[in-house]
Design an enzyme around this catalytic site. Structure first.
Site, short mmCIF file in Angstrom:
data_model
loop_
_atom_site.label_atom_id
_atom_site.label_comp_id
_atom_site.label_asym_id
_atom_site.label_seq_id
_atom_site.Cartn_x
_atom_site.Cartn_y
_atom_site.Cartn_z
N HIS A 28 15.77 2.28 18.01
CA HIS A 28 17.22 2.63 17.45
C HIS A 28 17.15 4.07 17.05
CE1 HIS A 28 16.57 -1.87 16.69
NE2 HIS A 28 18.16 -1.69 16.49
N HIS A 37 26.27 -7.66 23.72
CA HIS A 37 26.13 -8.88 23.45
C HIS A 37 26.83 -9.90 24.05
CE1 HIS A 37 25.96 -6.11 19.62
NE2 HIS A 37 24.67 -6.57 19.69
N CYS A 53 10.84 -0.89 10.95
CA CYS A 53 11.99 -0.40 11.36
C CYS A 53 12.86 -1.43 10.89
CB CYS A 53 12.05 -0.29 13.00
SG CYS A 53 13.77 -0.04 13.57
N LYS A 74 25.83 0.30 19.18
CA LYS A 74 26.65 0.94 18.04
C LYS A 74 25.96 1.98 17.53
CE LYS A 74 30.60 -1.35 17.55
NZ LYS A 74 32.02 -0.81 17.66
N LYS A 130 20.63 2.75 26.56
CA LYS A 130 20.99 1.39 26.26
C LYS A 130 22.27 1.48 25.18
CE LYS A 130 19.18 -2.64 23.35
NZ LYS A 130 19.38 -2.61 21.79
N CYS A 185 12.11 5.01 15.33
CA CYS A 185 11.91 3.94 16.10
C CYS A 185 12.38 4.40 17.38
CB CYS A 185 12.54 2.91 15.53
SG CYS A 185 12.93 1.33 16.87
N CYS A 237 15.19 -2.98 13.72
CA CYS A 237 14.47 -3.92 14.75
C CYS A 237 14.22 -5.05 13.74
CB CYS A 237 13.20 -3.47 15.58
SG CYS A 237 13.59 -2.15 16.56
N HIS A 249 29.35 -5.61 20.63
CA HIS A 249 29.76 -4.76 21.70
C HIS A 249 29.54 -5.54 23.04
CE1 HIS A 249 25.46 -4.07 22.43
NE2 HIS A 249 25.28 -3.30 21.27
N1 MSP Z 1 19.32 -11.12 15.71
C1 MSP Z 1 18.21 -10.80 16.75
C2 MSP Z 1 17.87 -11.88 17.63
C3 MSP Z 1 17.38 -13.14 16.93
S1 MSP Z 1 17.06 -14.41 18.14
C4 MSP Z 1 16.35 -15.44 17.42
C5 MSP Z 1 18.93 -9.59 17.51
N2 MSP Z 1 20.14 -9.60 17.14
S2 MSP Z 1 21.28 -8.50 18.00
O1 MSP Z 1 22.29 -8.66 17.62
O2 MSP Z 1 20.38 -7.10 17.70
O3 MSP Z 1 20.98 -8.59 19.51
C6 MSP Z 1 21.27 -9.78 20.20
C7 MSP Z 1 21.21 -9.41 21.66
O4 MSP Z 1 21.92 -8.65 22.12
C8 MSP Z 1 19.52 -9.36 22.02
O5 MSP Z 1 19.24 -10.14 23.11
C9 MSP Z 1 19.96 -7.75 22.58
O6 MSP Z 1 18.96 -7.49 23.67
C10 MSP Z 1 21.37 -7.87 23.11
N3 MSP Z 1 21.78 -6.57 23.40
C11 MSP Z 1 22.18 -5.66 22.47
N4 MSP Z 1 22.53 -4.44 22.81
C12 MSP Z 1 22.44 -4.56 24.22
C13 MSP Z 1 22.65 -3.79 25.51
N5 MSP Z 1 23.15 -2.73 25.32
N6 MSP Z 1 22.79 -4.48 26.78
C14 MSP Z 1 22.17 -5.89 26.77
N7 MSP Z 1 21.94 -6.59 26.02
C15 MSP Z 1 22.04 -5.99 24.59
O7 MSP Z 1 18.22 -9.07 18.17
#
Ligand code: MSP
Length: 520
Positions: free
Chosen positions: A158, A24, A130, A308, A305, A155, A133, A21
């Protein structure tokens, strides 16, 4: 900034349980802007991104979809995560998957090394886990559930129930590194950024660190613990190692010493893993800690935040299909102070697209180039006499170049763009006040007309160089129209204001065309 040194920058690796999304994509774009900037400053920048494919969360999603976790990961990587890089125009140097052999083998080497050095022991743990997380939670991390989860503890991130786990695991003696970590934060104030995040991390570590459970035995989707194949490595321990396995750890010493240490860009929700657990792992292994860890804020939708799981996720292509990748990149980098949360709204995006990109920058470029075509047959004038007004533009070019570079060195991407935009605004004011169309009306105005158009073309060239990391496509078109020589990305960004221009302009299509659709 300019000595050909390495600038190794990483994004987090993304869970493949779902499609990307805009949150990311936001992380990807920020890291990419920084990488492009440093590359253009003459450094050997190296941008790493990738996917986090092990653990219970992925296993459950795959099982629910009736495929193996590897099949699921392959599908998501090829259909969603790699295409994301095209969607938002990321120029990454590598893409690591935690299922790559180069990762698995060298992560095992790291673990074995820690085990042999006495940093790992067998223990038991009971706690609330969780799966969202992929982390054990403290009671203070939990809140009361609502709706279908009313009456349960969920959590706070989430909003899903946690699970009580009791396992016999391998533990990493993380607690022994608390003092070294505190000394690291103290001696190296830039290690964790921004300052608020640093303070949080320091007070967390000051409360005392527990040891970390680093293996699981209740499922087998993960890297096998090298000395005990009935356990797989805890997914976060596995994932963090991507930053060194991709950089050559354990298999390419030359590459590793050239690249490491890295600058890590992460969301604030995963800052602790990067600012506490990760440096502790590296200290234990006798490897240099990262250069810095920057925790950016969240994209909020409706005040929450975006995610999905809460059905607020917006696919990046929903934005880029209408506005283009440049607008996506510009909007999120400009509208949100890097390091703080920011609310996304279609109205704000449309308004900024129209006023800043289309009217502010795009129109300026089209008008100036059209006037050089109309009044000078496309030939860029070479005046010798300048007025104070022209010199002021020149001074702004230099100021914007220096201020933007300084802001980038602090990772303040939004400030860098704001500094560059002073030049956009000044050039617009300059064209309005100099009225080149009036100067063109009679012969007496010719010398001034040439000085004004030359100054404006120079200013545009400086803008193309400075904005190239943020809006690479529009600036490449502008560069071509200005007759700039060579690749724009090869022009030194720290000397952007010294650009002296081409000889001829060529017609320029609208850089940011008017968008007729109503969104929202
Ligand atoms: N797999 C772990 C990271 C491992 S790094 C060694 C993870 N993955 S994630 O896919 O859930 O998230 C990846 C990144 O996307 C995180 O930095 C997370 O903060 C970011 N984001 C997920 N949702 C977000 C928002 N709504 N806004 C900004 N960044 C967001 O965590």
């Amino acid at each position: 900034m300019s000595d050909g040194s390495s600038f190794y920058i990483t994004t987090p690796i993304f869970y493949v349980n779902d499609v990307p999304h805009i949150g990311h994509a936001y992380t990807e774009v920020a890291a990419d802007v920084l990488a492009r900037w440093h590359r253009q400053a003459g450094e050997k920048a190296w941008l790493l991104t990738g996917t986090d494919e092990h653990g219970q969360k992925i296993l459950r999603t795959a099982t629910a979809n009736g495929v193996t976790p590897k099949e699921w990961a392959d599908r998501l990587v090829e259909t969603a995560w790699k295409p994301l890089l095209q969607t938002v125009d990321i120029k990454n140097d590598d893409f690591i998957r935690t299922t790559d052999e180069r990762h698995e083998v060298n992560a095992q080497k790291f673990l074995q090394h820690l085990y042999d050095a006495g940093h790992i022991y067998t223990g038991e743990y009971e706690g609330y886990y969780c799966v969202g997380c992929e982390e054990y939670k403290q009671p203070s991390d939990l809140i009361d559930g609502t709706g279908e989860f009313a009456g349960q503890q969920v959590c706070a991130i989430h909003s899903i129930p946690v699970e009580l786990l009791h396992e016999k695991n391998y533990f990493f003696r993380m607690s022994t590194f608390a003092d070294q970590l505190l000394a690291l934060y103290e001696d190296n104030p830039d290690f964790v950024q921004p300052a608020a995040a640093r303070n949080e991390v320091i007070s967390f570590v000051k409360q005392g660190l527990s040891d970390l459970s680093i293996s699981r035995s209740s499922f087998d989707w993960g890297i096998k613990v090298p000395w005990d194949d009935s356990h797989v490595v805890y997914v976060w321990f596995d994932a963090l190692l991507n930053y060194i396995t991709a950089a050559g750890y354990g298999h390419d010493d030359e590459k590793f010493s050239r690249l490491w240490p890295a600058t890590h860009i992460v969301g604030k929700d995963i800052l602790r893993f990067h600012a506490v657990i990760w440096p502790a792992m590296l200290l234990a292994a006798g490897i240099e800690v990262p250069r810095r860890v920057f925790g950016h804020g969240w994209l909020l939708v409706g005040g929450e935040k975006m995610s999905k799981s809460k059905l607020t996720g917006i696919a990046p292509s929903q934005i880029t299909d209408t506005f283009g990748s440049d607008a996506f990149r510009y909007y999120f980098m400009r509208a949100i102070s890097f390091g703080q949360d920011g609310s996304f709204s279609w109205e704000d995006l449309s308004a900024r697209y129209q006023s800043e990109l289309a009217n502010g920058f795009g129109n300026l470029a089209s008008r100036v180039i059209a006037m050089v075509v109309r009044y000078c047959d496309g030939e860029i004038p070479t005046p010798t006499v300048f007025t104070e007004d022209d010199e002021l533009i020149r001074a702004t070019e230099k100021r914007a170049t220096d201020a933007a570079g300084e802001a980038i060195s602090r990772l303040a991407i939004h400030e860098a763009i704001a500094a560059i935009w002073e030049l956009v605004d000044e050039l617009n004011g300059y064209i309005t006040s100099q009225e080149p169309w009036a100067l063109a009306k009679d012969h007496a105005g010719r010398t001034r007309l040439e000085a004004v158009l030359y100054t404006a073309v120079r200013g545009l060239g400086t803008l193309a160089v400075l904005l190239s990391p943020v809006v690479p496509q529009a600036t490449a078109k502008l560069w071509q129209a200005l007759g700039g020589s060579g690749e724009l990305t090869d022009v030194r960004i720290d000397q952007a204001w010294q650009w002296t221009g081409g000889t001829h302009v060529s017609p320029l299509e609208a850089l940011f065309p008017r968008i007729e659709v109503t969104v929202g």
